[in-house]
Motif scaffolding. Sequence first.
Motif, short mmCIF file in Angstrom:
data_model
loop_
_atom_site.label_atom_id
_atom_site.label_comp_id
_atom_site.label_asym_id
_atom_site.label_seq_id
_atom_site.Cartn_x
_atom_site.Cartn_y
_atom_site.Cartn_z
N GLY A 87 46.37 -44.71 71.19
CA GLY A 87 45.89 -44.95 72.55
C GLY A 87 44.43 -45.36 72.55
N HIS A 88 44.01 -46.02 73.60
CA HIS A 88 42.65 -46.50 73.71
C HIS A 88 41.80 -45.48 74.49
N TYR A 89 41.94 -45.49 75.81
CA TYR A 89 41.14 -44.57 76.64
C TYR A 89 41.62 -43.13 76.45
N ARG A 90 42.88 -42.94 76.12
CA ARG A 90 43.40 -41.59 75.88
C ARG A 90 42.63 -40.90 74.76
N VAL A 91 42.40 -41.60 73.66
CA VAL A 91 41.70 -40.98 72.52
C VAL A 91 40.25 -40.67 72.89
N TRP A 92 39.61 -41.60 73.57
CA TRP A 92 38.24 -41.33 74.03
C TRP A 92 38.21 -40.06 74.88
N ALA A 93 39.16 -39.94 75.81
CA ALA A 93 39.20 -38.77 76.69
C ALA A 93 39.48 -37.49 75.90
N ILE A 94 40.38 -37.58 74.91
CA ILE A 94 40.69 -36.40 74.08
C ILE A 94 39.45 -35.92 73.34
N VAL A 95 38.72 -36.86 72.74
CA VAL A 95 37.51 -36.49 71.99
C VAL A 95 36.48 -35.86 72.90
N MET A 96 36.23 -36.47 74.06
CA MET A 96 35.21 -35.95 74.96
C MET A 96 35.63 -34.61 75.57
N GLN A 97 36.92 -34.47 75.89
CA GLN A 97 37.40 -33.21 76.45
C GLN A 97 37.27 -32.10 75.41
N THR A 98 37.56 -32.43 74.15
CA THR A 98 37.41 -31.45 73.07
C THR A 98 35.96 -31.03 72.90
N VAL A 99 35.06 -31.99 72.97
CA VAL A 99 33.63 -31.67 72.86
C VAL A 99 33.21 -30.71 73.97
N MET A 100 33.67 -30.97 75.20
CA MET A 100 33.29 -30.10 76.31
C MET A 100 33.80 -28.67 76.10
#
Length: 418
Positions: A87-100
């Motif tokens: 996924g494109h935006y999905r992976v970005w969101a997963i990484v950022m959500q994990t960081v938070m």
Amino acid sequence: MIGPSSPGSITAAPVDPVGGRVRLLLLSLYTTQTLALMFFVAALIAILAEAGADMDRLTLVYMLGLVWPAKLLWAPLVDRVRFGPAGHYRVWAIVMQTVMVLVLAVMAGFDPMEDFDTVYALCLVLALASATQDVAVDGLACRLLPEGARGSGNALQISGGLLGTMAGAGGVLALYPHLGWAGAMAVLGVVTATSLVQLLAFREPGTAVAVIAPPPLCARLAGLRRPGVLGWTALLLVWPAGSGMAYALIMPALVAAGWSLERIGLAVNVAGPAAGILGALAAGRIAGRIGRRPALIAAALAQLAGIAVIAVPVLGLMPESGGGWLPAVAVCLYFLFYNPGATVMAMVMMDRTSTARPATDYSLQSTLHAAVGMGAISLGSAIAAAGGAGVTIQAAALAGMLALIGAGLLRHPAGERV
């Protein structure tokens, strides 16, 4: 009138193909991306002030809110960097959500007063992750929501932001005396992690769109010369001015009415946003049926009504018998009347994105729009200090009228791509 096939004509909204699972995911993401940030920007101020923190520290916390407008600088990176079948935006969101989630877990081990420098550095990391996640989720929403679904879809975006404000700046702060710092971080972390679980179970639809390098910002702005875009940009910039100036008067009016800070927080951070959610959901449902331009006109009229409502307590127009409860009603009505405009404007912003660069295109518009809104709040305060609240109300009403005129004159083909 508006329509994708023939500029200037209204077309019937197509059947909404977006499922409830996708809507729940978007609502969850838009809520949790603001949840912890609003706790730090709003609630942490109260916690530090109560503990005797100096003004320099409080100012630094307020400055966390400046991270989000800067997201435009790295939005093109989010559009360009893709992750194949994951996924494109999905992976970005997963990484950022994990960081938070990780930042909140680490932050639980520190004290906001004794370890302020460390806590603030972690807050800054969380703000950066939250802003980047917003870019990714906007890009994902542009991809998932077809034109006919953008009314209700963007209502979820606005509602999610308000829910994050209610829960972060209102709910968690109210529970803080019972939870303590570590408990508050645990609650914020668990709620934020729910979106991460949803993302892991979600599969982003693939696209055949080629990756196109976004041109420099000046080149993007040069595109405003295209037919219809200049008028839209003018409306984008003038729209938040009226409500922003009116908002600047709310806190001083409530303080002047003798309200306690706790009561003000309940009205502005809980009751008001709750009313705003109702306004956003209603606008999203109606706008998809009547078309963009009629929806913008109706929302502009509602915004003027919100400014008029705020004038009642600000100018002392309340009857003596209603002095205790009418200000709260005015605050709720302001949020109720303002958020339909936020929803419809978000719809049209989404219409004006390209398929290759949705995150960048949307971030450019939303950042300009938000910057004017924040500037209008400061301007409203300055006008009130120099000429009185009445002059500020007049300026806000004038800006609201300009937004109404702009909405009436706008010729926006919803299918056009910037």
